[in-house]
Design a protein around this motif. Structure first.
Motif, PDB file in Angstrom:
ATOM      1  N   GLU A   1      -1.108  19.277  -2.069  1.00  0.00           N
ATOM      2  CA  GLU A   1      -2.293  19.800  -1.385  1.00  0.00           C
ATOM      3  C   GLU A   1      -3.531  19.858  -2.279  1.00  0.00           C
ATOM      4  OE1 GLU A   1      -2.700  20.382   1.842  1.00  0.00           O
ATOM      5  OE2 GLU A   1      -0.617  19.878   2.291  1.00  0.00           O
ATOM      6  N   ASP A   2      -3.391  19.597  -3.567  1.00  0.00           N
ATOM      7  CA  ASP A   2      -4.557  19.571  -4.455  1.00  0.00           C
ATOM      8  C   ASP A   2      -5.392  18.314  -4.262  1.00  0.00           C
ATOM      9  OD1 ASP A   2      -4.148  22.006  -5.679  1.00  0.00           O
ATOM     10  OD2 ASP A   2      -3.037  21.160  -7.365  1.00  0.00           O
ATOM     11  N   VAL A   3      -4.822  17.309  -3.621  1.00  0.00           N
ATOM     12  CA  VAL A   3      -5.531  16.036  -3.481  1.00  0.00           C
ATOM     13  C   VAL A   3      -5.750  15.682  -2.021  1.00  0.00           C
ATOM     14  CG1 VAL A   3      -4.582  15.164  -5.660  1.00  0.00           C
ATOM     15  CG2 VAL A   3      -3.458  14.575  -3.513  1.00  0.00           C
ATOM     16  N   GLU A   4      -6.773  14.876  -1.799  1.00  0.00           N
ATOM     17  CA  GLU A   4      -6.934  14.217  -0.513  1.00  0.00           C
ATOM     18  C   GLU A   4      -6.931  12.724  -0.792  1.00  0.00           C
ATOM     19  OE1 GLU A   4     -10.550  15.003   1.630  1.00  0.00           O
ATOM     20  OE2 GLU A   4     -11.806  14.450  -0.057  1.00  0.00           O
ATOM     21  N   ILE A   5      -6.207  12.003   0.017  1.00  0.00           N
ATOM     22  CA  ILE A   5      -6.094  10.556  -0.125  1.00  0.00           C
ATOM     23  C   ILE A   5      -6.845   9.940   1.047  1.00  0.00           C
ATOM     24  CG2 ILE A   5      -4.531   8.588  -0.254  1.00  0.00           C
ATOM     25  CD1 ILE A   5      -2.352  10.674  -1.155  1.00  0.00           C
ATOM     26  N   ILE A   6      -7.902   9.233   0.729  1.00  0.00           N
ATOM     27  CA  ILE A   6      -8.728   8.601   1.751  1.00  0.00           C
ATOM     28  C   ILE A   6      -8.383   7.117   1.749  1.00  0.00           C
ATOM     29  CG2 ILE A   6     -11.071   8.137   2.549  1.00  0.00           C
ATOM     30  CD1 ILE A   6     -11.852  10.636   0.705  1.00  0.00           C
TER      31      ILE A   6
ATOM     32  N   MET B   1       0.808  -1.221   0.000  1.00  0.00           N
ATOM     33  CA  MET B   1       0.000   0.000   0.000  1.00  0.00           C
ATOM     34  C   MET B   1       0.842   1.272   0.000  1.00  0.00           C
ATOM     35  SD  MET B   1      -1.438  -0.164   3.920  1.00  0.00           S
ATOM     36  CE  MET B   1      -2.136   1.453   4.077  1.00  0.00           C
ATOM     37  N   ALA B   2       2.017   1.239   0.614  1.00  0.00           N
ATOM     38  CA  ALA B   2       2.872   2.430   0.664  1.00  0.00           C
ATOM     39  C   ALA B   2       3.260   2.896  -0.734  1.00  0.00           C
ATOM     40  CB  ALA B   2       4.118   2.164   1.503  1.00  0.00           C
ATOM     41  N   THR B   3       3.476   1.949  -1.633  1.00  0.00           N
ATOM     42  CA  THR B   3       3.844   2.329  -3.006  1.00  0.00           C
ATOM     43  C   THR B   3       2.713   3.110  -3.663  1.00  0.00           C
ATOM     44  OG1 THR B   3       5.253   0.380  -3.165  1.00  0.00           O
ATOM     45  CG2 THR B   3       4.642   1.442  -5.236  1.00  0.00           C
ATOM     46  N   ALA B   4       1.484   2.657  -3.480  1.00  0.00           N
ATOM     47  CA  ALA B   4       0.330   3.364  -4.044  1.00  0.00           C
ATOM     48  C   ALA B   4       0.197   4.751  -3.426  1.00  0.00           C
ATOM     49  CB  ALA B   4      -0.943   2.552  -3.818  1.00  0.00           C
ATOM     50  N   ILE B   5       0.255   4.814  -2.119  1.00  0.00           N
ATOM     51  CA  ILE B   5       0.062   6.080  -1.426  1.00  0.00           C
ATOM     52  C   ILE B   5       1.184   7.067  -1.746  1.00  0.00           C
ATOM     53  CG2 ILE B   5      -0.092   7.171   0.852  1.00  0.00           C
ATOM     54  CD1 ILE B   5      -1.411   4.442   1.764  1.00  0.00           C
ATOM     55  N   GLU B   6       2.416   6.599  -1.762  1.00  0.00           N
ATOM     56  CA  GLU B   6       3.541   7.486  -2.093  1.00  0.00           C
ATOM     57  C   GLU B   6       3.391   8.075  -3.495  1.00  0.00           C
ATOM     58  OE1 GLU B   6       6.060   8.620  -0.204  1.00  0.00           O
ATOM     59  OE2 GLU B   6       5.362   7.494   1.546  1.00  0.00           O
ATOM     60  N   SER B   7       2.901   7.272  -4.440  1.00  0.00           N
ATOM     61  CA  SER B   7       2.723   7.803  -5.801  1.00  0.00           C
ATOM     62  C   SER B   7       1.634   8.871  -5.837  1.00  0.00           C
ATOM     63  CB  SER B   7       2.428   6.680  -6.799  1.00  0.00           C
ATOM     64  OG  SER B   7       1.105   6.193  -6.691  1.00  0.00           O
ATOM     65  N   LEU B   8       0.633   8.755  -4.964  1.00  0.00           N
ATOM     66  CA  LEU B   8      -0.465   9.721  -4.934  1.00  0.00           C
ATOM     67  C   LEU B   8      -0.109  10.990  -4.166  1.00  0.00           C
ATOM     68  CD1 LEU B   8      -3.326   7.159  -4.315  1.00  0.00           C
ATOM     69  CD2 LEU B   8      -2.783   8.343  -6.470  1.00  0.00           C
ATOM     70  N   LEU B   9       0.779  10.886  -3.205  1.00  0.00           N
ATOM     71  CA  LEU B   9       1.191  12.059  -2.427  1.00  0.00           C
ATOM     72  C   LEU B   9       1.822  13.132  -3.299  1.00  0.00           C
ATOM     73  CD1 LEU B   9       2.641  10.378   0.770  1.00  0.00           C
ATOM     74  CD2 LEU B   9       0.697  11.967   0.679  1.00  0.00           C
ATOM     75  N   LYS B  10       2.324  12.755  -4.446  1.00  0.00           N
ATOM     76  CA  LYS B  10       2.955  13.718  -5.354  1.00  0.00           C
ATOM     77  C   LYS B  10       1.958  14.728  -5.912  1.00  0.00           C
ATOM     78  CE  LYS B  10       6.617  10.487  -6.376  1.00  0.00           C
ATOM     79  NZ  LYS B  10       7.172   9.545  -7.316  1.00  0.00           N
TER      80      LYS B  10
ATOM     81  N   THR C   1      -2.939  17.055   6.291  1.00  0.00           N
ATOM     82  CA  THR C   1      -3.746  17.878   5.383  1.00  0.00           C
ATOM     83  C   THR C   1      -4.037  17.177   4.063  1.00  0.00           C
ATOM     84  OG1 THR C   1      -1.811  18.991   4.446  1.00  0.00           O
ATOM     85  CG2 THR C   1      -2.830  20.009   6.394  1.00  0.00           C
ATOM     86  N   ILE C   2      -3.447  16.018   3.858  1.00  0.00           N
ATOM     87  CA  ILE C   2      -3.636  15.284   2.606  1.00  0.00           C
ATOM     88  C   ILE C   2      -4.336  13.947   2.841  1.00  0.00           C
ATOM     89  CG2 ILE C   2      -2.473  14.196   0.643  1.00  0.00           C
ATOM     90  CD1 ILE C   2      -0.250  16.298   0.952  1.00  0.00           C
ATOM     91  N   CYS C   3      -3.949  13.238   3.880  1.00  0.00           N
ATOM     92  CA  CYS C   3      -4.451  11.877   4.104  1.00  0.00           C
ATOM     93  C   CYS C   3      -5.526  11.830   5.184  1.00  0.00           C
ATOM     94  CB  CYS C   3      -3.307  10.950   4.507  1.00  0.00           C
ATOM     95  SG  CYS C   3      -2.100  10.685   3.210  1.00  0.00           S
ATOM     96  N   LYS C   4      -6.495  10.972   4.954  1.00  0.00           N
ATOM     97  CA  LYS C   4      -7.530  10.627   5.924  1.00  0.00           C
ATOM     98  C   LYS C   4      -7.570   9.110   5.983  1.00  0.00           C
ATOM     99  CE  LYS C   4     -10.845  14.248   4.625  1.00  0.00           C
ATOM    100  NZ  LYS C   4     -12.236  14.443   4.172  1.00  0.00           N
TER     101      LYS C   4
END
Length: 147
Positions: free
Chosen positions: A29-34, A17-26, A57-60
């Motif tokens: 602040e325009d995104v929220e990752i739930i 899961m870290a690989t998926a989340i790390e790719s999305l963190l890029k 501010t990005i992840c929930k």
């Protein structure tokens, strides 16, 4: 309001899961990752909590009893605050260049979506995001056999 809400449904996903989340963190602040922990029996929930602590501010995170992928998506929809919505599997990741292009296109075209009628807004937003996601390249985790 965030530009894009992304739901990552996780069930016993601690290994990847870290690989998926790390790719999305890029997306910054325009995104929220739930991150939806769907009753995992491994350290998925703990890892999700660590991302929320590190990127508040990005992840929930949503912790729920196991209900399957559909229940996870529904939980993500309830938590989403972004103008647009996307689902990414916990065993996938996104190509950064394509992701940045997609976010730029949403920034440019997203405010052209007619908001005078909720049904029209939803349909137009879905069509716009569908067109943009066609350019977003997913990479299936090669370590997972049988997918």
């Amino acid at each position: 309001m965030k530009l894009l809400s992304i739901v990552v449904c996780c069930y016993n996903s601690q290994e990847y899961m870290a690989t998926a989340i790390e790719s999305l963190l890029k997306g910054g602040e325009d995104v929220e990752i739930i991150i939806v922990d769907d009753g995992s029996k491994d350290d998925t929930g703990k890892i999700a909590d660590e991302y929320v602590a590190k990127y508040p501010t990005i992840c929930k995170v949503v912790h729920q009893p196991n209900g399957g992928h559909g229940a996870g998506v529904q939980s993500g929809i309830r938590e989403a605050t972004g103008q647009f919505f996307k689902i990414v599997d916990s065993d996938d990741w996104v190509d950064d260049e394509a992701y940045q292009r997609m976010l730029a296109e949403i920034r440019e075209k997203g405010d052209k979506v007619d908001r005078s009628d909720h049904h029209l807004e939803t349909g137009q937003a879905f069509q716009l995001l569908s067109e943009l996601v066609d350019s977003l390249l997913y990479v299936q985790n090669p370590d997972l056999k049988g997918f």
